[in-house]
Each structure stands twice: as structure tokens, then as C-alpha cells.
Design an enzyme around this catalytic site. Structure first.
Site, PDB file in Angstrom:
ATOM      1  N   ASP A  98       0.861  -1.175   0.000  1.00  0.00           N
ATOM      2  CA  ASP A  98       0.000   0.000   0.000  1.00  0.00           C
ATOM      3  C   ASP A  98       0.900   1.229   0.000  1.00  0.00           C
ATOM      4  OD1 ASP A  98      -1.932  -1.920   0.403  1.00  0.00           O
ATOM      5  OD2 ASP A  98      -2.825  -0.953   2.157  1.00  0.00           O
ATOM      6  N   HIS A 152       4.834  -7.436  -0.378  1.00  0.00           N
ATOM      7  CA  HIS A 152       4.621  -8.730  -1.015  1.00  0.00           C
ATOM      8  C   HIS A 152       5.368  -8.813  -2.342  1.00  0.00           C
ATOM      9  CE1 HIS A 152       0.997  -9.617   1.597  1.00  0.00           C
ATOM     10  NE2 HIS A 152       1.126  -8.312   1.761  1.00  0.00           N
ATOM     11  N   SER A 254       7.259   3.863   5.722  1.00  0.00           N
ATOM     12  CA  SER A 254       8.516   4.297   5.106  1.00  0.00           C
ATOM     13  C   SER A 254       8.355   4.333   3.596  1.00  0.00           C
ATOM     14  CB  SER A 254       9.678   3.399   5.517  1.00  0.00           C
ATOM     15  OG  SER A 254      10.897   4.008   5.146  1.00  0.00           O
TER      16      SER A 254
END
Length: 286
Positions: A98, A152, A254
Site C-alpha cells: 500500500d 509482497h 517508510s
């Protein structure tokens, strides 16, 4: 206007934000935050999570759990099955996380942008040469404090190597990016070198740590410790991951920089400021 909006308006002013988040011992503050976030005592847990929810406004609708043992547990929360479907098109390299899309586009003569008007050398980011990416494509993905922090595999791939590069802990928001030259090249980071299973194309994923980010953890590399705990090193790998399979997490928000070689193109809608989720189309394979 609510109290939260007034406070956020003040804190998001570039001069105030830069002073508050960078004019302090960044690495010490980051280690302190990492230790604090893991405390499960309710005297620490309850107010720290309340402050996080107040300022970060996290979306917990798809979280597997919504009652957290610690602030760390909240940061690294898992999601319900199916919450992040990955684009299954073989020609699509998906977003690993995300994010809010930052600078993106072509790497030009081995240089890329952190913000408009400030560029940096790819070899500085990677702490070494990477000629096959010198004319490639890149996307900078910024995670905020309230976002889902796990990342991922963007495609079916084999991780061939991880290189950990110690560094500073500058904030990675717009206020700092506009002021600090070569910021991503200064901060703690990892270079994950992988090769797509079907096409053989190489890609690089570069997770970059920042102020109050307690660390980067990779499930497939080493002994499961935070990367910083082993110091600067290269970890050889031969790990096959399927598209969408979890690779690791940031222990706070981050940045992730995704690099692909010449011939890859940005997917539709990938532009500075776009909000995307893990699994969203990021680049198109040649």
C-alpha cells in the site's frame, strides 16, 4: 474544523514538520521508538495506540485483528484473507505494498528523482553499479504511519540476493525530500535483487527506513532478525515466491523503490500522488 484537523494542519507545515522530525538524534529516537512500540503493558500500550489512531487515522476495516497487544502489533497488523488481491495478468508487475506514489518514470543516464528538481545517482542508492537498470523505470512508493506495512512479491519471482546498507534515519516525507540531497542514499536500506520466474527479467526492490521506523524485517532472509541487527552484509538467496506472497514488513511507515530494466512501462494511473494498494498494477512488462 476539528482539533485533529487543526493539529494536523500545523504539523504538516513543511518548516514545522521538518524541525520536529529531523532536528533530533534520529537513529537514537528510532531505536527508542522500536523498543517502546513493543511494550505490552497497558500503561504504555493504550495511550500509544490512541495517539497513533488520532494522528495516523488508520483504516482497520480489513485488519485480521483490531485489538492489539502493542503499538508494534498494530503497525505490523495482518489483513483478512483476500483483502489485497494481486493483478493476475502475467504482463503486470504489481505494487508490493500500500502506498502513495511519489516520483516515478524513467531512469535517465543512471539518475532518478526524489522530488522535482532534486535527482540522485542510482549507483549511490544501490551502493554499487547496476547497469541493467541505468535506462529502466522506477516507482517510489511512500507508506504513511497508518497504512498496512507488509510488502509482497510483485510477481512470481526468485529472490537471488539481499544487501543490507546501514545508514541514517531522515524522515522521507515531502518536507525532508525538498531539503535533504540524496536522502534515500543516506538512509538505512536494503537492496532485494530478484528475477521474474517466467520472463527472466531482473527487478530490484529497495525498502528504505526512516525516522521512527524500528526496522525492516524479511521473512525469507537470514534468521528472521531485523536486518540492522546483523550489520552491513550481503545475504545470498535462492527463494521462489509466488505473486502476492508476503516478503516482509516495515515496523512503521517508510518507502519502497521499485526498479525494472529498460522496456518496462508504468501502468495506467501510476503518477505522483496516486494512492494505491498492494496488488495494484504498477508496471507493464515488455
Amino acid at each position: 474544523m476539528t482539533v485533529r484537523h487543526r493539529l494536523m494542519g500545523l504539523l504538516l507545515r513543511d518548516d514545522v514538520n521538518f524541525a520536529l522530525t529531523n532536528r533530533l538524534p534520529r537513529r537514537s529516537a528510532t531505536r527508542w521508538m522500536g523498543n517502546l512500540s513493543k511494550i505490552e503493558n497497558p500503561l504504555v500500550r493504550v495511550p500509544s495506540i490512541a495517539l497513533w489512531r488520532f494522528f495516523a487515522d488508520p483504516d482497520l476495516d480489513q485488519a485480521r485483528e483490531t485489538r492489539f497487544r502493542s503499538l508494534h502489533h498494530a503497525f505490523t497488523r495482518d489483513l483478512m484473507d483476500g483483502a489485497r488481491p494481486f493483478d493476475s495478468t502475467p504482463k503486470i508487475l504489481a505494487s508490493p505494498c500500500d502506498a502513495i506514489v511519489g516520483t516515478c518514470g524513467r531512469v535517465e543516464a543512471g539518475r532518478l528523482y526524489q522530488v522535482k528538481g532534486r535527482d540522485y545517482a542510482l549507483c549511490d542508492l544501490l551502493d554499487g553499479e547496476a547497469d541493467e537498470f541505468a535506462e529502466g523505470s522506477f516507482v517510489t512508493l511512500r507508506l504513511t504511519a497508518g497504512m498496512y506495512h507488509r510488502f509482497h512479491a510483485p510477481h512470481a519471482l526468485t529472490v537471488e540476493q539481499v544487501r543490507y546498507i546501514p545508514g541514517d534515519a531522515w524522515n522521507v516525507n515531502r518536507a525532508a525530500l525538498n531539503r535533504v540531497e540524496r536522502l534515500y542514499c543516506r538512509n538505512e536500506r536494503a537492496v532485494i535483487a530478484a528475477r521474474l520466474a517466467a520472463s527472466g527479467h531482473p527487478i530490484l526492490l529497495v525498502p528504505v527506513a526512516a525516522i521512527l521506523v524500528a526496522g525492516i524485517r524479511l521473512h525469507f532472509a537470514g534468521d528472521g532478525r531485523l536486518l540492522r541487527d546483523g550489520g552491513a552484509r550481503t545475504i545470498p538467496c535462492d527463494t521462489r515466491l509466488e505473486k502476492g506472497e508476503e516478503m516482509g514488513w516495515f515496523e512503521h511507515g517508510s518507502t519502497m523503490i521499485v526498479l525494472a530494466p529498460h522496456g518496462f512501462a508504468l501502468a495506467d494511473g501510476i503518477e505522483d500522488g496516486a494512492r494505491i494498494r498492494a496488488g495494484h498494477a504498477l508496471m507493464r512488462l515488455p
